[in-house]
Design an enzyme around this catalytic site. Structure first.
Site, PDB file in Angstrom:
ATOM      1  N   GLU A 193      -0.692  -8.396   4.928  1.00 23.45           N
ATOM      2  CA  GLU A 193      -0.477  -8.542   6.380  1.00 23.45           C
ATOM      3  C   GLU A 193      -1.787  -8.478   7.168  1.00 23.45           C
ATOM      4  OE1 GLU A 193      -0.046  -5.853   4.676  1.00 23.45           O
ATOM      5  OE2 GLU A 193      -0.457  -4.046   5.854  1.00 23.45           O
TER       6      GLU A 193
ATOM      7  N   CYS B 276       0.831  -1.211   0.000  1.00 24.89           N
ATOM      8  CA  CYS B 276       0.000   0.000   0.000  1.00 24.89           C
ATOM      9  C   CYS B 276       0.867   1.264   0.000  1.00 24.89           C
ATOM     10  CB  CYS B 276      -0.998  -0.023   1.158  1.00 24.89           C
ATOM     11  SG  CYS B 276      -2.303   1.205   0.999  1.00 24.89           S
TER      12      CYS B 276
ATOM     13  N   HIS C  15      -3.162  -5.271   1.238  1.00 25.30           N
ATOM     14  CA  HIS C  15      -2.483  -5.542   2.509  1.00 25.30           C
ATOM     15  C   HIS C  15      -2.438  -7.026   2.845  1.00 25.30           C
ATOM     16  CE1 HIS C  15      -2.192  -1.362   3.860  1.00 25.30           C
ATOM     17  NE2 HIS C  15      -3.359  -1.169   3.281  1.00 25.30           N
TER      18      HIS C  15
END
Lengths: 183, 291
Positions: free
Chosen positions: A161, A76, A159
């Site tokens: 994560e 991002c 994302h």
């Protein structure tokens, strides 16, 4: 293998957690990162990160390390940081806030080259609007490039994560592993 | 795939962590804040110190003014609506605000009910002064929490009190036996699943910032060390002598909150801090609004 995570602002703890799950040692960087074999630039606000990066004197050293081949994963805001208008290490131009404001944030699932379908979370996300010949586009959503690789640099507009799916981090770790064998 | 706004909205707050959210009243201030490294701005007509000074009923800002700020910056723009005033919230959603602050800084519109925030697609941040308040707001759909502190005073004591209380209540929940959680949920007046989450994870299910009374880099560092994940600065910046420098210093203080040498350096020569009012000198405790 030790991976440094740029911890100036944003979602660095989430990457740390993901790497721990994969059994990888992490360091959060503001200063001592020289012995890291890879770097993650997390999501957050790119203007804030850029400002702090310069103030902390990290801009030039990190830029040089990446140019020297330090593998890097940018998610991002991290993707934006690596583009032509910021660290200028990757031959891409990011379009910031490409999906508009928070009401435009969304989840989806798309094909990621070499991995298969992966869940993707876009939070006020960018996409890649221009990419040079050395850049390989790895995923598209509605025709827009949202993940790419150039040498040891891997970027996603979404994302990884924030999901339970560890495959993109694993891909990054494999880039780190082969870069370190090559060195 | 089913759209899960709550998760997406919680995740936006995660992206703001380690950052400073600044109150701004004009596009110029917004640009100063963005250049200084703010991770978001709060658009409002009057900063809390002036609201306090002016008295009277304080309402949502003019949408036109908010739009001016949205056009001036690329970082997220937040705006405040009154507690319980869901129509103001609907208006803010219509102009695509990035985060709504259902805020005790404005005059409450409802003395019983908060907004049913689950009905909205845009995210909400709410103030809390203890764990019960925080979990009640989360249950209503808030996807980010901040301490109430005491806005517009430049006095950090209330934010410290609220953060310490929340953290100690979290530690207490962590230490309970499973079978004691039901009673804890009852005492806190919150649903069991939220109590169970805190018990298992040792934190709120959403990001928790400090707000209300932050005026100096040291204040920001103090709140971060007490467990805040980021900081709101309201009157502290644009009520001070050198807003630009102070804004930058507070941003750096949040990044380097555990490094006293850096904090010392960036606390130098900031010009005059906002004057500030002691907690004991004020008549209106905004933190008592909306429980």
């Amino acid at each position: 293998m030790k991976i440094a995570i740029l911890a100036l602002q944003g979602a660095f703890a989430e990457h740390e957690q993901m790497l721990r799950q994969l059994g990888v040692e992490t360091i959060l960087i503001r200063e001592h990162w020289e012995d890291a074999s890879g770097l993650i630039i997390p999501g957050g606000e790119s203007t804030a990160m850029m400002r702090i990066m310069k103030d902390e004197g990290l801009f030039e050293p990190l830029r040089q390390a990446i140019l020297d081949g330090l593998p890097v994963l940018g998610t991002c805001a991290g993707l934006i940081m690596l583009d032509r208008n910021h660290l200028d290490v990757m031959d891409i131009k990011a379009r910031r806030n490409a999906y508009g404001r928070q009401l435009g944030s969304f989840n989806t699932e798309e094909e990621f080259k070499g991995i298969g379908k992966v869940p993707m979370t876009f939070i006020r996300a960018p996409y890649i609007e221009e990419a040079g010949p050395e850049v390989e586009i790895l995923a598209r959503v509605d025709g827009k490039a949202v993940a790419a690789r150039q040498g040891n640099m891997l970027v996603t507009a979404f994302h990884p994560e924030l999901t339970d799916d560890t495959r993109i981090h694993k891909l990054f770790l494999s880039i780190v592993a082969s870069a370190n064998t090559a060195r | 795939m089913v759209e899960d706004r709550t998760t997406l909205n919680r995740q936006l707050a995660q992206m703001l962590k380690g950052g400073v959210i600044m109150d701004v009243t004009t596009p110029e201030q917004a640009r100063i804040a963005e250049a200084a490294g703010a991770c978001a701005v709060m658009a409002l007509e009057r900063i809390p110190a002036d609201i306090r000074a002016a008295g009277g009923v304080s309402r949502m800002s003019d949408p036109k003014m908010i739009k001016g700020i949205q056009e001036a910056v690329t970082i997220p723009v937040m705006a405040k609506c009154r507690i319980g005033h869901f129509a103001e919230a609907q208006i803010l959603e219509a102009i695509e605000i990035d985060y709504i602050d259902e805020s005790e800084v404005l005059s409450p519109a409802d003395d019983i009910y908060h907004i049913d925030k689950r009905k909205f697609r845009v995210p909400f941040v709410c103030g809390a002064k203890d764990l019960g308040e925080a979990l009640r707001r989360i249950n209503e759909g808030a996807t980010m929490i901040r301490t109430k502190g005491e806005p517009g005073t430049g006095d950090i004591i209330q934010a410290v009190r609220h953060m310490r209380l929340m953290q100690s209540e979290i530690r207490r929940l962590v230490s309970l036996n499973d079978d004691e959680l039901y009673e804890a949920a009852k005492q806190l007046r919150v649903p069991f699943d939220l109590v169970q989450y805190v018990h298992e994870n040792g934190k709120l299910p959403v990001v928790n910032f400090a707000a209300g009374g932050v005026a100096t880099p040291a204040d920001a560092a103090l709140m971060m060390q007490l467990g805040a994940e980021g900081v709101f600065v309201g009157s502290g910046i644009f009520k001070s002598g050198n807003p630009e420098k102070r804004a930058q210093a507070i941003v750096k203080a949040v990044t380097n909150y555990d490094n006293p040498a850096v904090l010392a350096e960036l606390s130098e020569d900031l010009g005059e801090a906002m004057v500030g009012i002691n907690e004991s000198e004020i008549e209106l405790l905004m933190a008592e609004r909306g429980k």
